[in-house]
Design a protein around this motif. Sequence first.
Motif, PDB file in Angstrom:
ATOM      1  N   ALA A  67       0.875  -1.106  -0.031  1.00 42.68           N
ATOM      2  CA  ALA A  67      -0.004  -0.018   0.016  1.00 42.68           C
ATOM      3  C   ALA A  67       0.756   1.021   0.264  1.00 42.68           C
ATOM      4  O   ALA A  67       0.817   2.321  -0.666  1.00 42.68           O
ATOM      5  CB  ALA A  67      -0.764  -0.040   1.244  1.00 42.68           C
ATOM      6  N   LEU A  68       2.132   1.215   0.681  1.00 42.11           N
ATOM      7  CA  LEU A  68       2.952   2.491   0.768  1.00 42.11           C
ATOM      8  C   LEU A  68       3.490   2.429  -0.881  1.00 42.11           C
ATOM      9  O   LEU A  68       3.681   3.744  -1.259  1.00 42.11           O
ATOM     10  CB  LEU A  68       3.995   2.306   1.932  1.00 42.11           C
ATOM     11  CG  LEU A  68       3.615   2.492   3.201  1.00 42.11           C
ATOM     12  CD1 LEU A  68       4.763   2.025   4.058  1.00 42.11           C
ATOM     13  CD2 LEU A  68       3.105   3.773   3.442  1.00 42.11           C
ATOM     14  N   ASN A  69       3.821   1.387  -1.513  1.00 44.87           N
ATOM     15  CA  ASN A  69       4.434   1.366  -2.741  1.00 44.87           C
ATOM     16  C   ASN A  69       3.510   2.248  -3.637  1.00 44.87           C
ATOM     17  O   ASN A  69       4.352   2.865  -4.647  1.00 44.87           O
ATOM     18  CB  ASN A  69       4.768  -0.063  -3.296  1.00 44.87           C
ATOM     19  CG  ASN A  69       5.891  -0.487  -2.347  1.00 44.87           C
ATOM     20  OD1 ASN A  69       6.741   0.448  -1.795  1.00 44.87           O
ATOM     21  ND2 ASN A  69       6.155  -1.657  -2.740  1.00 44.87           N
ATOM     22  N   GLU A  70       2.208   2.065  -3.572  1.00 43.94           N
ATOM     23  CA  GLU A  70       1.338   2.193  -4.553  1.00 43.94           C
ATOM     24  C   GLU A  70       0.726   3.834  -4.069  1.00 43.94           C
ATOM     25  O   GLU A  70      -0.242   4.288  -4.870  1.00 43.94           O
ATOM     26  CB  GLU A  70       0.253   1.361  -4.615  1.00 43.94           C
ATOM     27  CG  GLU A  70       0.778   0.338  -5.304  1.00 43.94           C
ATOM     28  CD  GLU A  70      -0.444  -0.689  -5.326  1.00 43.94           C
ATOM     29  OE1 GLU A  70      -1.460  -0.314  -5.365  1.00 43.94           O
ATOM     30  OE2 GLU A  70      -0.370  -2.065  -5.539  1.00 43.94           O
ATOM     31  N   GLN A  71       1.035   4.473  -3.193  1.00 50.98           N
ATOM     32  CA  GLN A  71       0.571   5.626  -2.596  1.00 50.98           C
ATOM     33  C   GLN A  71       0.588   6.870  -3.581  1.00 50.98           C
ATOM     34  O   GLN A  71      -0.263   7.591  -3.718  1.00 50.98           O
ATOM     35  CB  GLN A  71       1.070   6.318  -1.146  1.00 50.98           C
ATOM     36  CG  GLN A  71       2.410   6.434  -1.331  1.00 50.98           C
ATOM     37  CD  GLN A  71       3.036   6.880   0.106  1.00 50.98           C
ATOM     38  OE1 GLN A  71       2.539   7.649   0.729  1.00 50.98           O
ATOM     39  NE2 GLN A  71       4.111   6.274   0.653  1.00 50.98           N
ATOM     40  N   GLN A  72       1.581   6.749  -4.502  1.00 46.60           N
ATOM     41  CA  GLN A  72       1.543   7.885  -5.429  1.00 46.60           C
ATOM     42  C   GLN A  72       0.680   7.557  -6.417  1.00 46.60           C
ATOM     43  O   GLN A  72       0.156   8.642  -7.121  1.00 46.60           O
ATOM     44  CB  GLN A  72       2.988   8.100  -6.085  1.00 46.60           C
ATOM     45  CG  GLN A  72       4.087   8.326  -5.070  1.00 46.60           C
ATOM     46  CD  GLN A  72       3.946   9.515  -4.499  1.00 46.60           C
ATOM     47  OE1 GLN A  72       3.430  10.640  -4.901  1.00 46.60           O
ATOM     48  NE2 GLN A  72       4.431   9.542  -3.184  1.00 46.60           N
ATOM     49  N   SER A  73       0.450   6.424  -6.830  1.00 48.56           N
ATOM     50  CA  SER A  73      -0.573   6.000  -8.126  1.00 48.56           C
ATOM     51  C   SER A  73      -1.983   5.541  -7.580  1.00 48.56           C
ATOM     52  O   SER A  73      -2.845   5.715  -8.331  1.00 48.56           O
ATOM     53  CB  SER A  73      -0.164   5.006  -8.977  1.00 48.56           C
ATOM     54  OG  SER A  73       0.341   3.861  -8.265  1.00 48.56           O
ATOM     55  N   ALA A  74      -2.141   5.285  -6.337  1.00 51.78           N
ATOM     56  CA  ALA A  74      -3.343   4.868  -5.816  1.00 51.78           C
ATOM     57  C   ALA A  74      -3.307   4.883  -4.351  1.00 51.78           C
ATOM     58  O   ALA A  74      -3.274   4.361  -3.546  1.00 51.78           O
ATOM     59  CB  ALA A  74      -3.499   3.185  -6.054  1.00 51.78           C
ATOM     60  N   LEU A  75      -3.454   6.363  -4.229  1.00 52.59           N
ATOM     61  CA  LEU A  75      -3.701   6.768  -2.624  1.00 52.59           C
ATOM     62  C   LEU A  75      -4.838   5.845  -2.040  1.00 52.59           C
ATOM     63  O   LEU A  75      -4.624   5.789  -0.749  1.00 52.59           O
ATOM     64  CB  LEU A  75      -3.753   8.190  -2.726  1.00 52.59           C
ATOM     65  CG  LEU A  75      -3.599   8.958  -1.181  1.00 52.59           C
ATOM     66  CD1 LEU A  75      -2.314   8.475  -0.177  1.00 52.59           C
ATOM     67  CD2 LEU A  75      -3.754  10.470  -1.247  1.00 52.59           C
ATOM     68  N   ASP A  76      -5.941   5.986  -2.579  1.00 53.52           N
ATOM     69  CA  ASP A  76      -6.861   5.303  -2.036  1.00 53.52           C
ATOM     70  C   ASP A  76      -6.448   3.963  -1.153  1.00 53.52           C
ATOM     71  O   ASP A  76      -7.278   3.547   0.080  1.00 53.52           O
ATOM     72  CB  ASP A  76      -8.221   5.053  -3.097  1.00 53.52           C
ATOM     73  CG  ASP A  76      -8.782   6.162  -3.503  1.00 53.52           C
ATOM     74  OD1 ASP A  76      -8.473   7.471  -2.812  1.00 53.52           O
ATOM     75  OD2 ASP A  76      -9.566   6.268  -4.422  1.00 53.52           O
ATOM     76  N   ARG A  77      -5.588   3.198  -1.884  1.00 56.46           N
ATOM     77  CA  ARG A  77      -5.435   2.019  -1.272  1.00 56.46           C
ATOM     78  C   ARG A  77      -4.716   2.013  -0.002  1.00 56.46           C
ATOM     79  O   ARG A  77      -5.091   1.454   0.978  1.00 56.46           O
ATOM     80  CB  ARG A  77      -4.294   1.150  -2.184  1.00 56.46           C
ATOM     81  CG  ARG A  77      -4.165  -0.284  -1.687  1.00 56.46           C
ATOM     82  CD  ARG A  77      -3.265  -1.162  -2.371  1.00 56.46           C
ATOM     83  NE  ARG A  77      -3.019  -2.424  -1.616  1.00 56.46           N
ATOM     84  CZ  ARG A  77      -1.899  -3.439  -2.141  1.00 56.46           C
ATOM     85  NH1 ARG A  77      -1.601  -3.243  -3.357  1.00 56.46           N
ATOM     86  NH2 ARG A  77      -1.697  -4.399  -1.494  1.00 56.46           N
ATOM     87  N   LEU A  78      -3.904   2.931   0.097  1.00 56.30           N
ATOM     88  CA  LEU A  78      -3.220   3.364   1.422  1.00 56.30           C
ATOM     89  C   LEU A  78      -4.336   3.758   2.484  1.00 56.30           C
ATOM     90  O   LEU A  78      -4.234   3.404   3.622  1.00 56.30           O
ATOM     91  CB  LEU A  78      -1.939   4.333   1.167  1.00 56.30           C
ATOM     92  CG  LEU A  78      -1.098   4.767   2.581  1.00 56.30           C
ATOM     93  CD1 LEU A  78      -0.841   3.382   3.386  1.00 56.30           C
ATOM     94  CD2 LEU A  78      -0.273   5.507   2.190  1.00 56.30           C
ATOM     95  N   ILE A  79      -5.147   4.645   2.099  1.00 54.53           N
ATOM     96  CA  ILE A  79      -6.130   5.089   2.919  1.00 54.53           C
ATOM     97  C   ILE A  79      -6.898   4.206   3.476  1.00 54.53           C
ATOM     98  O   ILE A  79      -7.320   4.058   4.560  1.00 54.53           O
ATOM     99  CB  ILE A  79      -6.768   6.355   2.279  1.00 54.53           C
ATOM    100  CG1 ILE A  79      -5.861   7.385   1.991  1.00 54.53           C
ATOM    101  CG2 ILE A  79      -8.188   6.760   3.160  1.00 54.53           C
ATOM    102  CD1 ILE A  79      -6.800   8.737   1.222  1.00 54.53           C
ATOM    103  N   ALA A  80      -7.354   3.077   2.612  1.00 56.80           N
ATOM    104  CA  ALA A  80      -8.139   2.227   2.991  1.00 56.80           C
ATOM    105  C   ALA A  80      -7.594   1.146   3.986  1.00 56.80           C
ATOM    106  O   ALA A  80      -8.106   0.514   4.946  1.00 56.80           O
ATOM    107  CB  ALA A  80      -8.782   1.343   1.656  1.00 56.80           C
ATOM    108  N   HIS A  81      -6.229   0.856   3.573  1.00 53.94           N
ATOM    109  CA  HIS A  81      -5.285   0.166   4.486  1.00 53.94           C
ATOM    110  C   HIS A  81      -5.297   0.514   6.010  1.00 53.94           C
ATOM    111  O   HIS A  81      -5.588   0.111   6.975  1.00 53.94           O
ATOM    112  CB  HIS A  81      -4.111  -0.286   3.949  1.00 53.94           C
ATOM    113  CG  HIS A  81      -3.252  -1.056   4.808  1.00 53.94           C
ATOM    114  ND1 HIS A  81      -3.294  -2.379   4.778  1.00 53.94           N
ATOM    115  CD2 HIS A  81      -2.226  -1.050   5.561  1.00 53.94           C
ATOM    116  CE1 HIS A  81      -2.395  -3.077   5.569  1.00 53.94           C
ATOM    117  NE2 HIS A  81      -1.649  -2.156   6.234  1.00 53.94           N
ATOM    118  N   LEU A  82      -5.105   2.085   5.895  1.00 47.22           N
ATOM    119  CA  LEU A  82      -4.720   2.823   7.150  1.00 47.22           C
ATOM    120  C   LEU A  82      -6.135   2.689   7.947  1.00 47.22           C
ATOM    121  O   LEU A  82      -6.311   2.594   9.046  1.00 47.22           O
ATOM    122  CB  LEU A  82      -4.289   4.102   7.263  1.00 47.22           C
ATOM    123  CG  LEU A  82      -2.745   4.258   6.547  1.00 47.22           C
ATOM    124  CD1 LEU A  82      -2.520   5.451   6.522  1.00 47.22           C
ATOM    125  CD2 LEU A  82      -1.909   3.386   7.415  1.00 47.22           C
TER     126      LEU A  82
END
Length: 296
Positions: free
Chosen positions: A118-133
């Motif tokens: 999720a951290l790796n994709e935060q530039q292209s898919a911030l929603d994934r990191l937000i969802a994970h957190l």
Amino acid sequence: MTNHISERLVDALHAGADVRAGCRVNHARGALVSGFFRPSDVAAHVCCAPIFSSGEQTVLVRFSDSGPDCNVAQDSAAAAPRGMAVKIGHPSALELIGHSIEGFPAGTAEGFLDFIEALNEQQSALDRLIAHLGSSQAARSFVEKRSASPLAGYSCLTYHMLHPYRLVAPDGSERVGRIAISGLSKPDVAALSGPDCFDDDLERILSSGVARFDVTLLIPSRSSELDDLTRSLGELLETVLLGEIVVQNLVEDQPIERSVSFHPGVLPSGMSFAGDSLIEFRLKAYALATARRLSY
């Protein structure tokens, strides 16, 4: 399965970083120092490991800053948390690796892999990191603690070893707890500015004296707390001072720190891991990451 997850984690760490040849994929910037470990008066009664009854022993310590950038600005948020890796004895009889946040962003290998991806994709898919957190209290708490990390020099911080240890006394009794290494220097926050401020602060302290650290076994009132690596310990039943680390000198050949490896699986007789959901996976990941780094 454990090995497979370990390999995927190391791959994920590399995928999210521009790692220079020979550098670590995390905590890439580091400083190597030397000194000695002196066991406390009670240590030999608490653990039968020879390091606690052998007097002063040499110590090699690597302080580090978080992330894959070996030139990360030390006054930036990206440099937290700080790390401390220790080799006691020569050859080393005990190796300890910890960082300046108590707790871990996941309680399972799969959960940690999800966090890294999720951290790796935060530039292209911030929603994934937000969802994970949003779905992981452990990851959210870790990120919050990282953002709130105090700006204090290496020798002012407390470093937390992640896994619980079992120490066996000469009489066969056992104590189980986490180990913390606490720096005893007083922070000079005004001096901690600039991209090399932690290195400068350490050099300043060692140019006129030594840096001291207490090595302590923390035993919680509720032993079940040791099973959850994501949480800080609550009320303590017992605190045992195992000894002190005295850092005396910066190693003259600093570039050699890139070729020095530390592994938390190096334990003396009388000490063992008390068991948790991450230990086997984490030890394998350390070995894989080190092999990849040293193969460049």
